[in-house]
Design a protein around this motif. Structure first.
Motif, PDB file in Angstrom:
ATOM      1  N   VAL A   1       2.357   1.625  -3.514  1.00  0.00           N
ATOM      2  CA  VAL A   1       1.235   2.197  -4.254  1.00  0.00           C
ATOM      3  C   VAL A   1       1.233   3.929  -4.125  1.00  0.00           C
ATOM      4  N   ARG A   2       1.224   4.245  -2.987  1.00  0.00           N
ATOM      5  CA  ARG A   2       1.136   5.532  -2.630  1.00  0.00           C
ATOM      6  C   ARG A   2       2.211   6.438  -3.140  1.00  0.00           C
TER       7      ARG A   2
ATOM      8  N   ASP B   1       1.998   6.434  -7.089  1.00  0.00           N
ATOM      9  CA  ASP B   1       0.964   7.519  -7.397  1.00  0.00           C
ATOM     10  C   ASP B   1       1.071   8.876  -7.220  1.00  0.00           C
TER      11      ASP B   1
ATOM     12  N   ARG C   1      -2.591   3.669 -15.309  1.00  0.00           N
ATOM     13  CA  ARG C   1      -1.510   3.261 -14.329  1.00  0.00           C
ATOM     14  C   ARG C   1      -1.866   1.699 -14.051  1.00  0.00           C
ATOM     15  N   VAL C   2      -3.073   1.287 -14.194  1.00  0.00           N
ATOM     16  CA  VAL C   2      -3.341  -0.190 -13.852  1.00  0.00           C
ATOM     17  C   VAL C   2      -2.815  -1.068 -15.065  1.00  0.00           C
TER      18      VAL C   2
ATOM     19  N   GLN D   1       0.978  -1.137 -15.029  1.00  0.00           N
ATOM     20  CA  GLN D   1       1.477  -1.765 -13.849  1.00  0.00           C
ATOM     21  C   GLN D   1       1.499  -3.338 -14.263  1.00  0.00           C
TER      22      GLN D   1
ATOM     23  N   ARG E   1      -3.639  -2.108  -7.133  1.00  0.00           N
ATOM     24  CA  ARG E   1      -4.208  -1.032  -8.010  1.00  0.00           C
ATOM     25  C   ARG E   1      -5.690  -1.428  -8.666  1.00  0.00           C
TER      26      ARG E   1
ATOM     27  N   ASP F   1      -5.682   6.849 -13.615  1.00  0.00           N
ATOM     28  CA  ASP F   1      -5.711   5.674 -12.601  1.00  0.00           C
ATOM     29  C   ASP F   1      -6.134   4.298 -13.629  1.00  0.00           C
ATOM     30  N   ASP F   2      -6.706   4.341 -14.927  1.00  0.00           N
ATOM     31  CA  ASP F   2      -6.935   2.978 -15.567  1.00  0.00           C
ATOM     32  C   ASP F   2      -5.461   2.915 -16.532  1.00  0.00           C
TER      33      ASP F   2
ATOM     34  N   ASP G   1       0.827  -1.181  -0.058  1.00  0.00           N
ATOM     35  CA  ASP G   1      -0.083  -0.007  -0.082  1.00  0.00           C
ATOM     36  C   ASP G   1       0.927   1.228  -0.017  1.00  0.00           C
TER      37      ASP G   1
ATOM     38  N   VAL H   1       1.482  -4.987  -6.337  1.00  0.00           N
ATOM     39  CA  VAL H   1       1.120  -3.633  -6.420  1.00  0.00           C
ATOM     40  C   VAL H   1       0.064  -3.646  -7.526  1.00  0.00           C
ATOM     41  N   ALA H   2       0.014  -4.418  -8.715  1.00  0.00           N
ATOM     42  CA  ALA H   2      -0.812  -4.426  -9.614  1.00  0.00           C
ATOM     43  C   ALA H   2      -2.209  -4.794  -9.053  1.00  0.00           C
TER      44      ALA H   2
END
Length: 105
Positions: free
Chosen positions: A13-14, A17, A27-28, A31, A82, A24-25, A10, A78-79
């Motif tokens: 991820v922070r 980001d 980033r996923v 990842q 997310r 966001d989409d 977590d 991480v993926a």
């Protein structure tokens, strides 16, 4: 898997980001692609540890392979984090399912 590992994920991820302007989409998706990149590094390390590339010879160690495998695991975690806010529960449920499926007794 203990909560400490997921707390670290977590936090990663922070950190990843923070200040990112990528949607966001996206980033996923990036990842998810990163998992493949890291898996390729595992393959490169295995080839290097076995000396099967005649041009490079023994360019890696089995410690390198272990480290690259850990990179794959962290990148996948991480993926998952997310992709879903319930990553811990999703992972735990899937791990239980896999363990049950593999129990041949």
């Amino acid at each position: 898997m203990d909560d400490t590992a997921w707390d670290t994920i977590d936090s990663l991820v922070r950190w990843l980001d923070q200040g990112s302007e990528v949607p966001d989409d996206t980033r996923v998706l990036l990842q998810l692609l990163k998992i493949t990149e890291e898996a390729g590094e595992v393959a490169e390390a295995v080839i290097g540890a076995t000396g099967t590339n005649p041009r490079k010879g023994f360019s890696h160690t089995w410690d390198d392979v272990r480290n690259e495998l850990c990179d794959v695991i962290v990148t996948a975690m991480v993926a998952l984090a997310r992709l879903t806010p319930d990553a811990r529960e999703v992972f735990a449920a899937n791990l239980r399912r896999i363990a049950e499926r593999s129990d041949q007794s």
